[in-house]
Design a protein around this motif. Structure first.
Motif, PDB file in Angstrom:
ATOM      1  N   LYS A  89       0.803  -1.238   0.000  1.00  0.00           N
ATOM      2  CA  LYS A  89       0.000   0.000   0.000  1.00  0.00           C
ATOM      3  C   LYS A  89       0.833   1.284   0.000  1.00  0.00           C
ATOM      4  O   LYS A  89       0.307   2.333  -0.301  1.00  0.00           O
ATOM      5  CB  LYS A  89      -0.962  -0.006   1.184  1.00  0.00           C
ATOM      6  CG  LYS A  89      -0.300   0.083   2.545  1.00  0.00           C
ATOM      7  CD  LYS A  89      -1.324  -0.145   3.659  1.00  0.00           C
ATOM      8  CE  LYS A  89      -0.672  -0.029   5.014  1.00  0.00           C
ATOM      9  NZ  LYS A  89      -1.537  -0.548   6.087  1.00  0.00           N
ATOM     10  N   TYR A  90       2.095   1.194   0.368  1.00  0.00           N
ATOM     11  CA  TYR A  90       2.943   2.399   0.403  1.00  0.00           C
ATOM     12  C   TYR A  90       3.662   2.665  -0.907  1.00  0.00           C
ATOM     13  O   TYR A  90       4.333   3.671  -1.042  1.00  0.00           O
ATOM     14  CB  TYR A  90       4.019   2.265   1.487  1.00  0.00           C
ATOM     15  CG  TYR A  90       3.522   1.822   2.844  1.00  0.00           C
ATOM     16  CD1 TYR A  90       2.830   2.704   3.674  1.00  0.00           C
ATOM     17  CD2 TYR A  90       3.772   0.531   3.297  1.00  0.00           C
ATOM     18  CE1 TYR A  90       2.389   2.293   4.924  1.00  0.00           C
ATOM     19  CE2 TYR A  90       3.333   0.123   4.554  1.00  0.00           C
ATOM     20  CZ  TYR A  90       2.642   1.008   5.354  1.00  0.00           C
ATOM     21  OH  TYR A  90       2.213   0.600   6.596  1.00  0.00           O
ATOM     22  N   GLY A 111       4.685  -4.479   5.568  1.00  0.00           N
ATOM     23  CA  GLY A 111       4.823  -3.397   4.602  1.00  0.00           C
ATOM     24  C   GLY A 111       6.081  -2.583   4.851  1.00  0.00           C
ATOM     25  O   GLY A 111       7.133  -2.815   4.237  1.00  0.00           O
ATOM     26  N   SER A 112       5.993  -1.637   5.801  1.00  0.00           N
ATOM     27  CA  SER A 112       7.063  -0.646   6.020  1.00  0.00           C
ATOM     28  C   SER A 112       8.479  -1.206   5.979  1.00  0.00           C
ATOM     29  O   SER A 112       9.356  -0.631   5.335  1.00  0.00           O
ATOM     30  CB  SER A 112       6.878   0.042   7.371  1.00  0.00           C
ATOM     31  OG  SER A 112       5.534   0.261   7.649  1.00  0.00           O
ATOM     32  N   THR A 148       5.063  -5.067  10.630  1.00  0.00           N
ATOM     33  CA  THR A 148       6.471  -4.701  10.809  1.00  0.00           C
ATOM     34  C   THR A 148       6.912  -4.682  12.273  1.00  0.00           C
ATOM     35  O   THR A 148       7.936  -5.249  12.635  1.00  0.00           O
ATOM     36  CB  THR A 148       6.743  -3.333  10.153  1.00  0.00           C
ATOM     37  OG1 THR A 148       6.666  -3.500   8.734  1.00  0.00           O
ATOM     38  CG2 THR A 148       8.116  -2.796  10.534  1.00  0.00           C
TER      39      THR A 148
HETATM   40  C1  LIG Z   1      -0.669  -1.619   6.480  1.00  0.00           C
HETATM   41  C2  LIG Z   1      -1.087  -2.902   7.046  1.00  0.00           C
HETATM   42  C3  LIG Z   1      -0.129  -3.871   7.370  1.00  0.00           C
HETATM   43  C4  LIG Z   1       1.371  -3.658   7.214  1.00  0.00           C
HETATM   44  O1  LIG Z   1       1.811  -2.755   8.165  1.00  0.00           O
HETATM   45  P1  LIG Z   1       3.386  -2.408   8.363  1.00  0.00           P
HETATM   46  O2  LIG Z   1       3.446  -1.915   9.750  1.00  0.00           O
HETATM   47  O3  LIG Z   1       3.682  -1.354   7.362  1.00  0.00           O
HETATM   48  O4  LIG Z   1       4.162  -3.629   8.159  1.00  0.00           O
HETATM   49  C5  LIG Z   1      -0.578  -5.087   7.876  1.00  0.00           C
HETATM   50  N1  LIG Z   1      -1.890  -5.333   8.064  1.00  0.00           N
HETATM   51  C6  LIG Z   1      -2.843  -4.429   7.761  1.00  0.00           C
HETATM   52  C7  LIG Z   1      -4.269  -4.782   7.989  1.00  0.00           C
HETATM   53  C8  LIG Z   1      -2.473  -3.183   7.244  1.00  0.00           C
HETATM   54  O5  LIG Z   1      -3.420  -2.283   6.949  1.00  0.00           O
END
Ligand SMILES: *Cc1c(COP(=O)(O)O)cnc(C)c1O
Length: 241
Positions: free
Chosen positions: A40-41, A232-233, A215
């Protein structure tokens, strides 16, 4: 090759190593934990590079963004291979039809209304059943979606009527505040809840999967039994895009 792709590769292998180590610490085989890379990023180009690096399961929290990226990556499938998309955020019922053909798993089913609507749409439009997880709000955070833990036994008992879906397990996000020790409690609560409702789950549904950990807390999630981590991050640190 641009510098960011080398950084992405380093980040990915670092995360895979941390997943493996956390699994071994917990006495589990590393292959029992799947990584869903949350894109998403970043844009489709970065997402495509992740796939090229061998990351075949990608997650998006907003349906429109999933549509956009899934279509962009599908058009490159000959070059990069196919992707299994996970929707990990709230799905409004008016977005079901466009989402269904693109996803392999919907992790964020948070109401019986959505379960019923998904089942009806899948029966009409899909040949293969749609895999879903039930999102549970274990932390009780008012801003979070998800079933209340107390509501789950009744929801699970009634899954038998949903023939076009395959419920595979539970998903949660830990409380925002309180750090890793609070996250561990939340993850443990999800696992214990799963263990309690598992015996009443009607086949072919099964509650084998626990999607938990991002993360900041994926290692404790693995120690508490996560089979899917959504990261993600940490994947995109230092890539400057
Ligand atoms: C954004 C998101 C993640 C990933 O989050 P990070 O902290 O960037 O790894 C995981 N699960 C959901 C439901 C999210 O919205």
């Amino acid at each position: 090759m641009p510098a960011w792709t080398a950084q992405l590769e380093r980040n990915l292998s670092g995360i895979r190593r941390r997943i493996d180590e956390a699994a071994r610490r917990a006495g589990r085989e590393p292959e029992t934990v799947r990584l869903v890379a949350v894109t998403k990023y970043v844009d489709s180009e970065v997402a495509a590079e992740l796939v090229r690096l061998g990351c075949r399961e990608l997650g998006e929290s907003r349906p429109q963004e999933l549509w956009r990226k899934a279509e962009a990556l599908a058009s490159q499938a000959d070059a990069i291979g196919s992707v299994r998309w996970h929707l990990i955020g709230h799905l409004q019922r008016n977005k079901i039809r466009r989402t269904l053909p693109l996803v392999s798993m919907i992790e964020s089913v948070d109401s019986t209304r959505l379960l019923d609507a998904l089942n009806a749409a899948a029966a009409a439009e899909r040949t293969a059943p749609v895999e879903v997880l039930l999102e549970v709000n274990v932390s009780g955070d008012v801003e979070k979606h998800g079933f209340r833990p107390e509501a789950l036994p009744e929801v699970v008992e009634r899954l038998g009527a949903l023939e076009a879906l395959r419920v595979r397990g539970l998903m949660t996000m830990a409380a925002r505040e309180g750090g890793v020790s609070v996250a561990r409690q939340d993850f443990r609560r999800l696992r214990e809840l799963r263990d309690r409702v598992r015996p009443i789950c009607p086949p072919p549904h099964a509650l084998d999967e626990l999607s938990m950990g991002m993360t900041r807390d994926f290692e404790v999630a693995i120690e508490e039994g996560a089979t899917i981590v959504r990261i993600g991050s940490a994947l995109f640190e230092g890539i400057g895009r």
